[in-house]
Scaffold this motif. Structure first.
Motif, PDB file in Angstrom:
ATOM      1  N   LEU A 128      27.746  40.512  47.242  1.00 23.19           N
ATOM      2  CA  LEU A 128      27.801  40.960  45.856  1.00 23.19           C
ATOM      3  C   LEU A 128      27.472  42.447  45.840  1.00 23.19           C
ATOM      4  O   LEU A 128      26.363  42.844  46.198  1.00 23.19           O
ATOM      5  N   VAL A 129      28.425  43.265  45.420  1.00 21.56           N
ATOM      6  CA  VAL A 129      28.254  44.716  45.401  1.00 21.56           C
ATOM      7  C   VAL A 129      27.941  45.164  43.973  1.00 21.56           C
ATOM      8  O   VAL A 129      28.687  44.842  43.034  1.00 21.56           O
ATOM      9  N   HIS A 177      32.249  40.247  45.700  1.00 23.66           N
ATOM     10  CA  HIS A 177      32.169  40.149  44.250  1.00 23.66           C
ATOM     11  C   HIS A 177      31.588  41.460  43.751  1.00 23.66           C
ATOM     12  O   HIS A 177      30.782  42.095  44.437  1.00 23.66           O
ATOM     13  N   LEU A 178      31.963  41.883  42.536  1.00 24.75           N
ATOM     14  CA  LEU A 178      31.484  43.127  41.971  1.00 24.75           C
ATOM     15  C   LEU A 178      30.719  42.869  40.672  1.00 24.75           C
ATOM     16  O   LEU A 178      31.177  42.109  39.816  1.00 24.75           O
ATOM     17  N   LEU A 179      29.561  43.516  40.535  1.00 23.79           N
ATOM     18  CA  LEU A 179      28.787  43.541  39.295  1.00 23.79           C
ATOM     19  C   LEU A 179      28.558  45.011  38.985  1.00 23.79           C
ATOM     20  O   LEU A 179      27.887  45.706  39.765  1.00 23.79           O
ATOM     21  N   CYS A 233      31.961  50.858  36.133  1.00 27.07           N
ATOM     22  CA  CYS A 233      33.097  50.082  35.641  1.00 27.07           C
ATOM     23  C   CYS A 233      34.412  50.775  35.989  1.00 27.07           C
ATOM     24  O   CYS A 233      35.390  50.125  36.369  1.00 27.07           O
ATOM     25  N   SER A 234      34.436  52.105  35.854  1.00 27.16           N
ATOM     26  CA  SER A 234      35.643  52.859  36.193  1.00 27.16           C
ATOM     27  C   SER A 234      35.920  52.809  37.692  1.00 27.16           C
ATOM     28  O   SER A 234      37.078  52.706  38.119  1.00 27.16           O
ATOM     29  N   SER A 249      35.693  38.532  42.407  1.00 35.19           N
ATOM     30  CA  SER A 249      35.434  38.476  40.973  1.00 35.19           C
ATOM     31  C   SER A 249      34.818  39.797  40.540  1.00 35.19           C
ATOM     32  O   SER A 249      34.313  40.561  41.368  1.00 35.19           O
ATOM     33  N   VAL A 250      34.858  40.043  39.232  1.00 33.38           N
ATOM     34  CA  VAL A 250      34.247  41.245  38.679  1.00 33.38           C
ATOM     35  C   VAL A 250      33.489  40.875  37.413  1.00 33.38           C
ATOM     36  O   VAL A 250      34.018  40.165  36.553  1.00 33.38           O
TER      37      VAL A 250
END
Length: 310
Positions: A49-50, A116-118, A124-125, A145-146
């Motif tokens: 999870l990044v 996965h991205l948080l 966000c950009s 996933s984001v």
């Protein structure tokens, strides 16, 4: 789909003892990107999870939700170039695309095939650019996933503070170098909801990160991202709309910059929009109410997890 959460008052307070800024720094490692030192942290086990932070802060933003996330995931984060404890070169062409290069190279270097991205705000950009690259077949790894937190996903409804407008003006260099702690604190407080505003130690920590290694001197260079968002709107909004992976937006609705209005635009432009609204929460939901953000994220991951017979 939308959920509305009335956050618990004790959320932020319960996480205040999760560690000091000094401890956060000591727990990190540095690596080299283009000859510059980049601060990073990694902990936990499970799927990668990044976490990608926002402007003008750093990975420290995630410190309150970090202990919860690392119980279930292999969590990775860094201070982007120009932020936090990473190097802040003066004569550098800072850009969202370059920060995406930084993350792409780091993830590839770690040998990860899927993440996965948080992500929050500026992050966000960066995530939208990574999504665009994946759709073009230009990423060496998959984005599973984001989950977005308050950020200017759609520049037409972004409402920057006056200080941000001044920093992006022709006088930005003077404004950046002349920024005082009092001015910073006054503007920074405006970003938070009434429920869990930053206390004196929080403000001390954020100011320290901002000014670390002459950070004030480059704010006007970093804030060019606002113009990048306008220039790349078609690419980045299109990437969001075309995305095939699960996506959720967690929105602090009291955010004056990218709160309720951004969430409304998200529901208008994204099919089957999955939105969780946090009442009385501002621009930093993961810092203001970490338990509620963690709960919303955990629910998101449980919902998208493959069943045992798949």
């Amino acid at each position: 789909m939308e959920q509305v959460i009335a956050t618990a008052d004790e959320s932020a307070g319960s996480a205040r003892d999760s560690g000091s800024l000094e401890g956060w720094q000591h727990g990190g490692k540095w690596f080299c990107y283009g000859g510059h030192a980049i601060f990073s942290r990694m902990a936990g086990q499970g799927e990668p999870l990044v976490l990608i932070h926002g402007f003008p802060t750093a990975s420290w933003d995630w410190s309150r939700v970090w202990p919860m996330l690392t119980q279930e995931h292999n969590v990775l984060t860094l201070d982007m170039l120009g932020f936090g404890f990473s190097d802040k070169p003066v004569d550098y062409a800072y850009s969202i695309e370059d920060q995406a290069d930084l993350f792409q190279g780091w993830i590839e270097g770690l040998g990860l095939s899927s993440v996965h991205l948080l992500v929050h705000d500026y992050g966000c950009s960066v995530a939208q650019e990574l999504l665009a690259r994946e759709q073009e077949g230009a990423l060496p790894f998959a984005i599973a996933s984001v989950c977005f937190l308050n950020g200017a996903l759609f520049p037409e409804v972004h409402n920057p503070l006056l200080i941000q407008k001044l920093l992006s003006s022709p006088f930005g260099g003077l404004i950046s170098r002349g920024l005082t702690r009092r001015s910073f604190e006054r503007n920074f407080r405006r970003l938070f909801g009434s429920q869990n505003p930053p206390d004196r130690q929080d403000l001390e920590d954020f100011w320290y990160l901002l000014t670390y290694n002459n950070g004030r001197g480059i704010l006007h260079r970093l804030i060019h991202f606002m113009e990048e968002r306008r220039c790349h709107r078609h690419r980045w909004v299109g990437a969001l709309q075309r995305a095939q992976q699960p996506i959720r937006l967690i929105s602090g609705t009291a955010d004056p910059v990218s709160g309720a209005g951004m969430a409304r635009r998200y529901r208008e432009l994204v099919s089957n929009a999955d939105v969780v609204s946090l009442r009385n929460v501002g621009h930093y939901p993961h810092f203001e109410c970490p338990w509620d953000v963690f709960s919303a994220y955990r629910d998101f991951r449980k919902r998208i997890a493959p069943t045992s017979d798949e």
